[in-house]
Design an enzyme around this catalytic site. Sequence first.
Site, PDB file in Angstrom:
ATOM      1  N   ILE A 482       0.830  -1.215   0.000  1.00 53.02           N
ATOM      2  CA  ILE A 482       0.000   0.000   0.000  1.00 53.02           C
ATOM      3  C   ILE A 482       0.860   1.259   0.000  1.00 53.02           C
ATOM      4  O   ILE A 482       0.390   2.341   0.326  1.00 53.02           O
ATOM      5  CB  ILE A 482      -0.996   0.006   1.181  1.00 53.02           C
ATOM      6  CG1 ILE A 482      -0.276  -0.084   2.526  1.00 53.02           C
ATOM      7  CG2 ILE A 482      -1.982  -1.134   1.048  1.00 53.02           C
ATOM      8  CD1 ILE A 482      -1.219   0.101   3.720  1.00 53.02           C
ATOM      9  N   THR A 484       4.008   0.974   1.437  1.00 52.44           N
ATOM     10  CA  THR A 484       4.858   0.795   2.611  1.00 52.44           C
ATOM     11  C   THR A 484       6.191   0.146   2.293  1.00 52.44           C
ATOM     12  O   THR A 484       7.121   0.248   3.082  1.00 52.44           O
ATOM     13  CB  THR A 484       4.123  -0.087   3.629  1.00 52.44           C
ATOM     14  OG1 THR A 484       3.542  -1.190   2.913  1.00 52.44           O
ATOM     15  CG2 THR A 484       3.015   0.682   4.308  1.00 52.44           C
ATOM     16  N   ALA A 526       3.922  -6.972   7.483  1.00 49.11           N
ATOM     17  CA  ALA A 526       5.329  -7.239   7.189  1.00 49.11           C
ATOM     18  C   ALA A 526       5.793  -8.519   7.873  1.00 49.11           C
ATOM     19  O   ALA A 526       6.360  -9.413   7.236  1.00 49.11           O
ATOM     20  CB  ALA A 526       6.194  -6.053   7.615  1.00 49.11           C
ATOM     21  N   ARG A 639      13.607  -6.621  14.861  1.00 52.92           N
ATOM     22  CA  ARG A 639      14.513  -6.474  13.721  1.00 52.92           C
ATOM     23  C   ARG A 639      13.885  -5.547  12.678  1.00 52.92           C
ATOM     24  O   ARG A 639      12.725  -5.737  12.293  1.00 52.92           O
ATOM     25  CB  ARG A 639      14.804  -7.838  13.097  1.00 52.92           C
ATOM     26  CG  ARG A 639      15.596  -7.748  11.806  1.00 52.92           C
ATOM     27  CD  ARG A 639      15.873  -9.123  11.242  1.00 52.92           C
ATOM     28  NE  ARG A 639      17.157  -9.621  11.734  1.00 52.92           N
ATOM     29  CZ  ARG A 639      17.445 -10.901  11.910  1.00 52.92           C
ATOM     30  NH1 ARG A 639      16.546 -11.823  11.675  1.00 52.92           N
ATOM     31  NH2 ARG A 639      18.640 -11.272  12.329  1.00 52.92           N
ATOM     32  N   ILE A 640      14.650  -4.576  12.258  1.00 54.17           N
ATOM     33  CA  ILE A 640      14.182  -3.670  11.217  1.00 54.17           C
ATOM     34  C   ILE A 640      14.489  -4.330   9.869  1.00 54.17           C
ATOM     35  O   ILE A 640      15.628  -4.706   9.591  1.00 54.17           O
ATOM     36  CB  ILE A 640      14.887  -2.307  11.350  1.00 54.17           C
ATOM     37  CG1 ILE A 640      14.539  -1.660  12.700  1.00 54.17           C
ATOM     38  CG2 ILE A 640      14.508  -1.390  10.184  1.00 54.17           C
ATOM     39  CD1 ILE A 640      13.059  -1.426  12.952  1.00 54.17           C
ATOM     40  N   ASN A 642      14.003  -3.093   6.705  1.00 49.22           N
ATOM     41  CA  ASN A 642      14.616  -2.172   5.741  1.00 49.22           C
ATOM     42  C   ASN A 642      14.694  -0.814   6.424  1.00 49.22           C
ATOM     43  O   ASN A 642      13.667  -0.217   6.760  1.00 49.22           O
ATOM     44  CB  ASN A 642      13.773  -2.099   4.460  1.00 49.22           C
ATOM     45  CG  ASN A 642      14.335  -1.126   3.437  1.00 49.22           C
ATOM     46  OD1 ASN A 642      14.746  -0.009   3.763  1.00 49.22           O
ATOM     47  ND2 ASN A 642      14.353  -1.541   2.181  1.00 49.22           N
ATOM     48  N   THR A 645      12.651   2.073   4.450  1.00 49.28           N
ATOM     49  CA  THR A 645      11.183   2.032   4.423  1.00 49.28           C
ATOM     50  C   THR A 645      10.604   2.078   5.842  1.00 49.28           C
ATOM     51  O   THR A 645       9.550   2.676   6.066  1.00 49.28           O
ATOM     52  CB  THR A 645      10.663   0.798   3.672  1.00 49.28           C
ATOM     53  OG1 THR A 645      11.197  -0.384   4.271  1.00 49.28           O
ATOM     54  CG2 THR A 645      11.054   0.838   2.202  1.00 49.28           C
ATOM     55  N   GLY A 715       4.460  -0.425  11.460  1.00 49.21           N
ATOM     56  CA  GLY A 715       3.659   0.454  10.615  1.00 49.21           C
ATOM     57  C   GLY A 715       2.932   1.567  11.343  1.00 49.21           C
ATOM     58  O   GLY A 715       2.899   2.700  10.874  1.00 49.21           O
ATOM     59  N   GLU A 716       2.318   1.258  12.445  1.00 50.71           N
ATOM     60  CA  GLU A 716       1.480   2.252  13.123  1.00 50.71           C
ATOM     61  C   GLU A 716       2.156   2.853  14.352  1.00 50.71           C
ATOM     62  O   GLU A 716       1.621   3.764  14.985  1.00 50.71           O
ATOM     63  CB  GLU A 716       0.140   1.609  13.503  1.00 50.71           C
ATOM     64  CG  GLU A 716      -0.680   1.308  12.273  1.00 50.71           C
ATOM     65  CD  GLU A 716      -1.729   0.238  12.494  1.00 50.71           C
ATOM     66  OE1 GLU A 716      -2.907   0.519  12.285  1.00 50.71           O
ATOM     67  OE2 GLU A 716      -1.378  -0.897  12.878  1.00 50.71           O
TER      68      GLU A 716
HETATM   69 MO1  MOS Z   1      -4.161  -0.124   9.435  1.00 45.49          MO
HETATM   70  S1  MOS Z   1      -5.613   0.980  10.406  1.00 45.49           S
HETATM   71  O1  MOS Z   1      -4.604  -1.668  10.006  1.00 45.49           O
HETATM   72  O2  MOS Z   1      -4.265   0.071   7.798  1.00 45.49           O
END
Ligand code: MOS
Length: 754
Positions: A482, A484, A526, A639-640, A642, A645, A715-716
């Site tokens: 998306i 990411t 991920a 662990r990262i 990348n 990103t 991500g969040e």
């Molecule tokens: Mo996120 S709110 O699960 O795209």
Amino acid sequence: MADSQTYDPASSAKLDAVTFVGQPLDRLDGVAKVTGQAKYAYEHQAGPSASVGFIVEASIARGRILALDATLAERAPGVRLVMTHLNVPKQAAFGPPAALNRNARARPVLVDAEIHYFGQPIALVVADSFEEARAAATLVHARYDRQHAAVILEDNLDHAYRPERVGPGFAPDTAVGDFEGAFAAAPVRVDASYDNAYQNHNPLEPHAALAQWDGDALTAYVSQQNLAAAQAALAATLQIAPEKVHLISRYIGGGFGSKLPINTEIVLAALAARVLGRPVKVALTRQQMFSNTGHRPAFRQRVRLGAERDGHLVAIAHEVWGQTARFEEFAEQTATFTRSLYAAPNRMTRHRLVPLDLQHGETMRAPGEAPGLLAFESAMDELATALEIDPVELRLRNEPALDPELQIPFSSRCLATCLREGARRFGWDQRPKSPRSRREGRQLIGFGMSAGIRPNKIARSSARATLRADGGVTARLDMTDIGTGSYTILTQVAADAMGVRPAAITIELGNSDFPETTGSGGSLGAGSSCSAVYNACVALREQVAQAVTADPRSPLHRAATSAMVFRDGRAMVDNVSESLSDIGARTPGLSAIGTIEPGDTYRRYSQFSYAAYFAEVQVDMDTAEVRARRMLGVFDAGRILNAKTARSQLLGGLVWGLSAALYEEGVIDTRFGSFITRDLAGYHFAANADVPQIDIVMLDGVDHNSNPVGSKGVGELGICGSGAAIANAIFNATGIRVRSFPITLDKILVELSN
Ligand code: MOS
């Protein structure tokens, strides 16, 4: 080949040594995107040129359509169809209920004459061009029986009810010890309520779908975060078998949670395409993105904290009242993180829903933690002020040894390191010790900080890895990217797993024919999809090992499969080796499916990612204008995968937190029950000029209780406490505590002039 692998770090294969994983590789789809080669759903023209649908929205918030006149629209140039509740094909009823995967539910559109929210679709006009469809849409006339709509959260708290569960399945309420008694007896107390405004997710690419039927089979180019769920939902809605629905979503211009469920555009495109027997595409306009994709609900939150004078918390309560639509329950997990964040023997969390006549709530980037931490970490700052203890120190003093409610160990928890490292790097010791004590000209300067926490998990996901004749490896899965970086990180994992260079890996995503994953969402895409690809590669290595050791033409014939390693594009045992290109050319079709399933480590360990956020702001003494001067986030995300990103994700998160604290607000016109903030000019959010220097620090770490690649969700995480750091910095600058978000300057100005 077994295609199920429940993960157990003691016995499952794990990614140990890494070469490419973690490197700041450029996004592999970057060039295609910036050169316009990457095709998005709306840009596909399947077969004959597609007709275009335009959605007509209701102009009341609650009531009934008495009459709907489409005759003028039907006669307008280019119009092929006006679909309304009077002529729409049969669909399944909405459901099944919230207990099951809400993203896989049937979501019928144009069901009947009832109107549940302002902007609800009442018709789809399909024409030969977008302009013709839009023009004709203005000719559809509805007459309504308009009823009173309840749209204000604070006015309707009396109607609150307890949902069965919140978020993906958490209990709405928890209680440990005796909160009320301990809070009443605590020497230092904070009891504060906070309000959060409605927020809208607005990815650059609006929701869009292009649908076409071949007999009874549907192919749709879509913009969806989770293809398997969308396939199930669409099949359920249209009452056809899931295998008759083929979804393609190779590139997605952002989703932020709004593209987890199916939305009206895909259902309407599919229905109209079936009626017309030709491809139909529908995209939401930017304005429709504000009325028809779900929003982050508004919340009232009450936080009560009781502490000893030395700062140790003895009682924690976090209560939440959030908006839900009447026609579709949405229960955000707003206070669930509070169950795991700080130690205290007496604790309570509670979620209540307030039904209103507005569009439904939807998961939106850090659903729960974003509004929840804005309130809770503001309250922690209020407690630090009351105790006269440094806010970083207060949090360190309340670090729990075990998960405070579940009493199980943490899989990994480096919150204290995040706090200390952040304080050191930010120069926290330079913080103004008392509010309103530092000025530069007419600017008041303040520092603020917050902790952050976000659930870490994985969900069942599969991938197929195939050795190609050229020695490269292709992995296919229905994962989405998306924006990411899924293509890139999956390439890195596959390269390390197979011992080849990234250029030898091809990742194919976004096709519902490929093995099923959990898609992009909940910060678990991920970890889940990389683990699936990793397991597929491990299974493929095993296939290669079996093939070459059994093949007299291979130099590895009769070598020990257990001793085989994969490095530099070769399979090797001791000093004997063969290139994967020779193997692939000689033995075509070696291929394996790998699956990851969360195992016992998700019951035995409390699993979260953690962060600490720091902000410096200035507040104009005359206008109360707030400018962020710099921000820092320090992150524990295992662990990262990348460094580039991941950094982008976190950076965007901090910006979003800043935006939520200062700007974002869906404003309701109470006369009509409509949102008046319906474009990117009226709905204010952080633009580049609002964003200061932001530093991102990712701690080294590998969490193998989480998954085979050792990552935790990233991500969040960037959003979670970012806004609270800004809010707390405003307090430090001004001595003014604003408990209503966003903190627009009018809310500061009232007190600033006193
Ligand atoms: Mo996120 S709110 O699960 O795209």
